[in-house]
Scaffold this motif. Sequence first.
Motif, PDB file in Angstrom:
ATOM      1  N   ASN A  81       1.285  -0.883   0.113  1.00 47.12           N
ATOM      2  CA  ASN A  81      -0.288   0.053  -0.357  1.00 47.12           C
ATOM      3  C   ASN A  81       0.585   1.606   0.143  1.00 47.12           C
ATOM      4  N   SER A  96       5.182   7.259  -4.102  1.00 44.21           N
ATOM      5  CA  SER A  96       4.966   7.325  -5.584  1.00 44.21           C
ATOM      6  C   SER A  96       5.741   7.982  -6.546  1.00 44.21           C
ATOM      7  N   ARG A 101      -1.790  -2.699  -9.413  1.00 44.76           N
ATOM      8  CA  ARG A 101      -2.991  -2.525  -8.677  1.00 44.76           C
ATOM      9  C   ARG A 101      -3.436  -3.861  -8.327  1.00 44.76           C
ATOM     10  N   SER A 102      -4.143  -4.132  -7.407  1.00 42.41           N
ATOM     11  CA  SER A 102      -5.660  -5.003  -7.921  1.00 42.41           C
ATOM     12  C   SER A 102      -6.487  -4.904  -6.411  1.00 42.41           C
ATOM     13  N   LEU A 105      -0.967  -3.519  -3.592  1.00 36.62           N
ATOM     14  CA  LEU A 105      -0.495  -4.121  -4.634  1.00 36.62           C
ATOM     15  C   LEU A 105       0.058  -5.250  -4.852  1.00 36.62           C
TER      16      LEU A 105
END
Length: 303
Positions: free
Chosen positions: A22, A38, A55-56, A60
């Motif tokens: 995350n 980021s 991403r899911s 991550l």
Amino acid sequence: MDFHGIDLNLLAAFDALMSERNVTRAATQVGVSQPAMSAALSRLRKLFGDPLFLRSAAGLLPTPRARELAESISQALRQLEATLISKPDFVPGEAKLTVNLGLSDYPAFVLLPALLEALAEQAPHISINVHAFSDRDQAVALLDAGAIDAAIGMPPTHPDGRILTLPVLRDEFVTIIASRHPAARGGMNMKTFLSLPHALASPEGQRHGLVDQMLAQQGYKRTLALTLPHMFALPGVVARTNMTATVMKRVALTSPAGRMLALFPPPVALPEIVFHLIWHRRSDGNPAQQWLRTLIESVASGL
């Protein structure tokens, strides 16, 4: 020594992302803003020529390349930390802190009393806040969220590098019946076993457990008279009825109803059950938690 322009802070960012899955939590772990994390992820992707994290809905997900890098980077960072940063010694007898410990029913009943006794002797100012869980992967969610420092239960369904485990408690299954029951004098063969009404502990409410699976492999089926969510209620139920149940041995032996029970090896082969100490990689090097994990392992080995 030429690192080809690699910033060690990028490796720390990678390690945090691998640990937290995350961006926001990883940023908090290394003490930077979310935009900075980021940006670090973008630089990491360029550096390694790989997306690294996808991403899911579950957060991550590391790519195969990220998994390949994770252990080496983590070990290198831990070694650098140990070399460059001196940590104060942890003194259990002087420590004042609260530990959040996730426990399923079995370790709560079997291990917790002995653990608290050891803590009272060695670290009287450390308190324990217990979080209950029933699903093995719920412990992982609690660790990911930082709600608990460690857990004791069944190992995660999907082992992962960010979650570390150590087997600490083992037990075997026994079949129990009231000692006053006529069948208690004749032994527990398959014919007797199948003739009796059975009670099953099933936290998820399913009317089909491990015993049923193993019986089905041999073409047998038992009669379930009771399903309940609490394993430690079974000895008391069996002691006062004509039912039988198959439970872990310490469940029967630690029950107040244990003296009213007869214990037999199950007439169907069942595997040994192993409970694991489970913790997050982010806390692996914490001196207080290292000490507590060692204490838990020691207490468990003495049971």
